[in-house]
Write a protein that holds these residues in place. Structure first.
Motif, PDB file in Angstrom:
ATOM      1  N   UNK A 197      -2.562   1.437  -6.376  1.00 52.57           N
ATOM      2  CA  UNK A 197      -2.246   0.063  -6.017  1.00 52.57           C
ATOM      3  C   UNK A 197      -3.542  -0.723  -5.870  1.00 52.57           C
ATOM      4  N   UNK A 198      -3.552  -1.930  -6.450  1.00 60.77           N
ATOM      5  CA  UNK A 198      -4.748  -2.769  -6.360  1.00 60.77           C
ATOM      6  C   UNK A 198      -5.009  -3.156  -4.908  1.00 60.77           C
ATOM      7  N   UNK A 199      -3.936  -3.268  -4.137  1.00 60.40           N
ATOM      8  CA  UNK A 199      -4.090  -3.627  -2.729  1.00 60.40           C
ATOM      9  C   UNK A 199      -4.767  -2.545  -1.919  1.00 60.40           C
ATOM     10  N   UNK A 200      -4.709  -1.298  -2.384  1.00 60.07           N
ATOM     11  CA  UNK A 200      -5.314  -0.209  -1.641  1.00 60.07           C
ATOM     12  C   UNK A 200      -6.830  -0.323  -1.616  1.00 60.07           C
ATOM     13  N   UNK A 201      -7.427  -0.655  -2.731  1.00 60.18           N
ATOM     14  CA  UNK A 201      -8.889  -0.743  -2.804  1.00 60.18           C
ATOM     15  C   UNK A 201      -9.377  -1.843  -1.861  1.00 60.18           C
ATOM     16  N   UNK A 202      -8.717  -2.989  -1.900  1.00 60.86           N
ATOM     17  CA  UNK A 202      -9.102  -4.105  -1.036  1.00 60.86           C
ATOM     18  C   UNK A 202      -8.888  -3.749   0.428  1.00 60.86           C
ATOM     19  N   UNK A 247      -6.809  -8.500  12.464  1.00 62.29           N
ATOM     20  CA  UNK A 247      -5.590  -9.096  11.902  1.00 62.29           C
ATOM     21  C   UNK A 247      -5.644  -9.105  10.381  1.00 62.29           C
ATOM     22  N   UNK A 248      -6.839  -9.355   9.818  1.00 63.44           N
ATOM     23  CA  UNK A 248      -6.982  -9.314   8.347  1.00 63.44           C
ATOM     24  C   UNK A 248      -6.686  -7.904   7.818  1.00 63.44           C
ATOM     25  N   UNK A 249      -7.208  -6.914   8.514  1.00 57.50           N
ATOM     26  CA  UNK A 249      -6.964  -5.525   8.093  1.00 57.50           C
ATOM     27  C   UNK A 249      -5.479  -5.217   8.190  1.00 57.50           C
ATOM     28  N   UNK A 250      -4.852  -5.601   9.304  1.00 54.85           N
ATOM     29  CA  UNK A 250      -3.414  -5.359   9.462  1.00 54.85           C
ATOM     30  C   UNK A 250      -2.604  -6.105   8.400  1.00 54.85           C
ATOM     31  N   UNK A 251      -3.006  -7.325   8.088  1.00 57.55           N
ATOM     32  CA  UNK A 251      -2.292  -8.083   7.048  1.00 57.55           C
ATOM     33  C   UNK A 251      -2.446  -7.377   5.699  1.00 57.55           C
ATOM     34  N   UNK A 293       0.630  -5.880   3.479  1.00 62.53           N
ATOM     35  CA  UNK A 293       0.808  -6.228   2.068  1.00 62.53           C
ATOM     36  C   UNK A 293       0.853  -4.963   1.223  1.00 62.53           C
ATOM     37  N   UNK A 294      -0.042  -4.025   1.529  1.00 61.72           N
ATOM     38  CA  UNK A 294      -0.050  -2.754   0.818  1.00 61.72           C
ATOM     39  C   UNK A 294       1.268  -2.019   1.039  1.00 61.72           C
ATOM     40  N   UNK A 295       1.757  -2.027   2.275  1.00 64.72           N
ATOM     41  CA  UNK A 295       3.026  -1.371   2.587  1.00 64.72           C
ATOM     42  C   UNK A 295       4.167  -1.994   1.779  1.00 64.72           C
ATOM     43  N   UNK A 296       4.210  -3.310   1.706  1.00 64.60           N
ATOM     44  CA  UNK A 296       5.265  -3.985   0.940  1.00 64.60           C
ATOM     45  C   UNK A 296       5.168  -3.634  -0.550  1.00 64.60           C
TER      46      UNK A 296
END
Length: 185
Positions: free
Chosen positions: A19-24, A57-61, A65-68
């Motif tokens: 997932x691209x979101x994982x790297x970020x 909060x940024x990390x949690x967000x 997003x990664x979870x979704x």
């Protein structure tokens, strides 16, 4: 984090795109962890609590997003598997239905063949019972009913010969009786 990285590496080895979101998200988590450790090790924290909370909060967000994203991918894969299983089940049902059709056809063909042979045998036996020894109907085939039909046919021809022999002897006896009665007169 290590467990998640291990799972993403395993998925990548299995041919799944990470997932691209994982790297970020991983970069955000690493930066936040490094900043938090730096702040906690310092004698005088130079960051405000609001800044730390905002970064958290940024990390949690990012994690949400990664979870979704992962939930959506998982749902798509599960739906794909479900549709595949529906097709497999439909194939099995089709095979079973075809088997029943073939079995039904075989049963009907056997029933028709046996019924035809039984009708001919019944007719032959009824005819012999009525005293008609004309050549019986032939029962075709190579099964037991055809064998019984051949035996009945043979029996009818033997009976016919016996009856014709008795009739010829009857004529001879009648002629002998007539000659005796004429001689006696």
């Amino acid at each position: 984090v290590v467990d998640m990285q291990y799972m993403f590496d395993a998925a990548q080895r299995a041919g799944q795109m990470p997932s691209a979101g994982w790297v970020t998200t991983q970069q955000l988590m690493d930066q936040y962890a490094a900043e938090t450790v730096k702040i906690l090790r310092a004698d005088q924290p130079n960051a405000s609590a609001q800044d730390v909370m905002a970064r958290g909060s940024q990390v949690l967000q990012g994690l949400m997003t990664l979870n979704q994203t992962l939930q959506q991918r998982l749902t798509e894969r599960l739906e794909s598997r479900l549709h595949h299983q529906y097709r497999v089940i439909a194939g099995y049902i089709l095979v079973v239905l075809l088997d029943f059709l073939v079995l039904g056809y075989a049963v009907l063909a056997m029933h028709s063949a046996l019924l035809g042979s039984l009708k001919k045998l019944t007719y032959n036996i009824d005819e012999m019972g009525q005293g008609r020894l004309t050549p019986p109907r032939r029962v075709d085939g190579a099964d037991e009913l055809a064998h019984v039909g051949a035996v009945i046919e043979d029996m009818a021809s033997k009976l016919s010969r016996l009856v014709s022999g008795i009739r010829s002897h009857e004529v001879l006896v009648a002629m002998g009786g007539k000659e005796l009665s004429e001689d006696a007169v």
